[in-house]
Design a protein around this motif. Structure first.
Motif, short mmCIF file in Angstrom:
data_model
loop_
_atom_site.label_atom_id
_atom_site.label_comp_id
_atom_site.label_asym_id
_atom_site.label_seq_id
_atom_site.Cartn_x
_atom_site.Cartn_y
_atom_site.Cartn_z
N PRO A 220 26.32 35.97 -92.59
CA PRO A 220 27.00 34.75 -92.15
C PRO A 220 26.36 33.54 -92.84
O PRO A 220 25.22 33.62 -93.32
N PRO A 221 27.05 32.40 -92.92
CA PRO A 221 26.50 31.22 -93.61
C PRO A 221 25.40 30.53 -92.81
O PRO A 221 25.33 30.64 -91.59
N TYR A 222 24.56 29.80 -93.52
CA TYR A 222 23.44 29.07 -92.92
C TYR A 222 23.02 27.95 -93.88
O TYR A 222 23.32 28.01 -95.07
N PRO A 223 22.31 26.92 -93.41
CA PRO A 223 21.84 25.85 -94.31
C PRO A 223 20.63 26.32 -95.10
O PRO A 223 19.81 27.10 -94.59
N ASP A 224 20.52 25.86 -96.36
CA ASP A 224 19.38 26.34 -97.16
C ASP A 224 18.78 25.23 -98.02
O ASP A 224 18.28 24.25 -97.49
N TYR A 225 18.81 25.36 -99.32
CA TYR A 225 18.05 24.51 -100.23
C TYR A 225 18.25 23.01 -100.01
O TYR A 225 19.34 22.57 -99.66
N HIS A 226 17.17 22.25 -100.27
CA HIS A 226 17.28 20.79 -100.18
C HIS A 226 16.08 20.13 -100.86
O HIS A 226 15.03 20.73 -101.04
N TRP A 227 16.30 18.87 -101.26
CA TRP A 227 15.24 18.04 -101.81
C TRP A 227 14.54 17.33 -100.66
O TRP A 227 15.18 16.71 -99.82
N VAL A 228 13.20 17.39 -100.65
CA VAL A 228 12.40 16.72 -99.62
C VAL A 228 11.45 15.74 -100.31
O VAL A 228 10.81 16.08 -101.30
N ILE A 229 11.37 14.53 -99.77
CA ILE A 229 10.51 13.49 -100.36
C ILE A 229 9.48 13.02 -99.34
O ILE A 229 9.75 13.01 -98.12
N ARG A 230 8.31 12.68 -99.81
CA ARG A 230 7.26 12.18 -98.92
C ARG A 230 7.63 10.79 -98.39
O ARG A 230 8.31 10.02 -99.06
N GLY A 231 7.12 10.48 -97.20
CA GLY A 231 7.47 9.22 -96.56
C GLY A 231 6.73 8.01 -97.11
O GLY A 231 7.07 6.87 -96.77
N ASP A 240 12.21 0.62 -101.52
CA ASP A 240 13.49 1.30 -101.66
C ASP A 240 13.47 2.47 -102.65
O ASP A 240 14.51 2.95 -103.07
N PHE A 241 12.25 2.93 -103.00
CA PHE A 241 12.16 3.98 -104.01
C PHE A 241 12.80 5.28 -103.53
O PHE A 241 13.51 5.95 -104.30
N ALA A 242 12.56 5.66 -102.28
CA ALA A 242 13.12 6.91 -101.77
C ALA A 242 14.64 6.88 -101.84
O ALA A 242 15.28 7.88 -102.20
N ARG A 243 15.23 5.74 -101.49
CA ARG A 243 16.69 5.63 -101.55
C ARG A 243 17.18 5.76 -102.99
O ARG A 243 18.22 6.37 -103.25
N ARG A 244 16.43 5.19 -103.93
CA ARG A 244 16.81 5.27 -105.34
C ARG A 244 16.74 6.71 -105.85
O ARG A 244 17.58 7.13 -106.64
N VAL A 245 15.72 7.45 -105.39
CA VAL A 245 15.62 8.86 -105.78
C VAL A 245 16.81 9.63 -105.23
O VAL A 245 17.43 10.43 -105.94
N GLN A 246 17.14 9.37 -103.97
CA GLN A 246 18.29 10.04 -103.36
C GLN A 246 19.57 9.74 -104.15
O GLN A 246 20.35 10.64 -104.45
N ALA A 247 19.76 8.47 -104.48
CA ALA A 247 20.96 8.08 -105.23
C ALA A 247 21.00 8.76 -106.60
O ALA A 247 22.06 9.17 -107.08
N ALA A 248 19.83 8.88 -107.24
CA ALA A 248 19.78 9.51 -108.56
C ALA A 248 20.16 10.99 -108.47
O ALA A 248 20.90 11.51 -109.32
N LEU A 249 19.66 11.66 -107.44
CA LEU A 249 19.97 13.08 -107.27
C LEU A 249 21.45 13.29 -106.96
O LEU A 249 22.11 14.15 -107.54
N ILE A 250 21.97 12.48 -106.05
CA ILE A 250 23.38 12.61 -105.69
C ILE A 250 24.27 12.21 -106.86
O ILE A 250 25.40 12.70 -107.00
#
Length: 288
Positions: A220-231, A240-250
């Motif tokens: 059955p389906p389940y959630p798996d891989y993801h990018w995790v960033i330090r706080g 705003d660096f974390a948000r910029r990283v997120q935007a770059a990945l997306i």
């Protein structure tokens, strides 16, 4: 002479200080080693180049030898970003307060594992877990793999009412999905479980002989891989660096980069998306 020695020591100290500053300004990431290391170096080296261009900072990818090593590197701040599986990501988030999931593949909220068998077992594909595997030799991937151990084991326990160690004659851990496929295909193990993305990629690349090894069951389906960033990245690399990283990945649209994962693209993720992984890990006594 003493003055010259002091001057040399001061120069050496200054050089170390400058080197340390350069290192401190480098944004470093890693990824769980779920496939052959040479493939990972190519794949994530390209990601590092992309992120450097998007973020305007030096970005470096460092490989690790195991899932546990990826979590340790994240905990010790040797890396500030990591491509984790569901379970390893949850482990990292719990060890580093303030860290968070920021992106996942389009396919990752509904991820799957494939149960594969050597043709000599005579087991054919079906909708239900094949009970004919009782007494066979079985290998998982890494001990900390979500798709190669955690979720498949949970579903197998539900289907058989037994632990894998009781149901199978022998249980092993190959280390990664590519190794699982190769070992089952060679006949070293009768069956194994793999990340469906790795199976489909290796099938396209001609690495799988379906006359010898075949897929017989899908979890059955389940959630798996993801990018995790330090706080703490905003403090280190700027507001705003974390948000910029997120935007770059997306924002990754290059087909070569996406095909290397392989993913259709990336979408936002949050820690709450992985509560099912926490619940499953606790049910299997793999998480406090």
């Amino acid at each position: 002479m003493i003055h010259k020695i002091r001057a040399r020591l001061m120069a050496a100290a200054l050089l170390l200080s400058v080197s340390g500053a350069v290192q401190a300004d480098t944004f470093v990431f890693t990824a769980i080693p779920d496939q052959d290391e040479s493939r990972l170096m190519t794949r994530f080296g390209q990601v590092a180049d992309y992120l450097a261009a998007e973020l305007g900072v030096e970005v470096r990818y460092i490989p690790v030898k195991s899932y546990a090593a990826a979590v340790t590197a994240f905990r010790n701040n040797e890396v500030q970003l990591a491509w984790f599986g569901g379970f390893s990501g949850v482990q990292a988030q719990r060890l580093v307060p303030g860290s968070r999931a920021i992106a996942q593949g389009v396919e990752d909220p509904q991820f799957l594992s494939y149960l594969i068998v050597h043709a000599s077992t005579g087991i054919e594909p079906g909708d239900d877990f094949p009970m004919a595997l009782r007494g066979k030799r079985f290998t998982f991937g890494s001990r900390s793999s979500t798709s190669g151990r955690l979720m498949p084991e949970y579903f197998m326990r539900e289907a058989t009412g037994e632990t894998p160690q009781r149901f199978f004659s022998r249980v092993g851990f190959s280390g990664d999905h590519s190794a699982t496929i190769a070992l089952v295909q060679s006949g070293a193990w009768d069956a194994g479980v793999v990340n469906y993305k790795v199976w489909e990629q290796e099938l396209r690349e001609g690495r799988i002989d379906e006359n010898v090894v075949r897929k017989v069951w899908v979890t059955p389906p389940y959630p798996d891989y993801h990018w995790v960033i330090r706080g703490d990245v905003d403090e280190r690399f700027g507001e705003d660096f974390a948000r910029r990283v997120q935007a770059a990945l997306i924002g990754i649209t290059d087909e070569t980069l996406l095909a290397a994962f392989p993913r259709q693209g990336f979408i936002p993720a949050s820690n709450d998306d992985y509560q099912p992984i926490i619940d499953t890990a606790r049910a299997l006594d793999l998480l406090d």
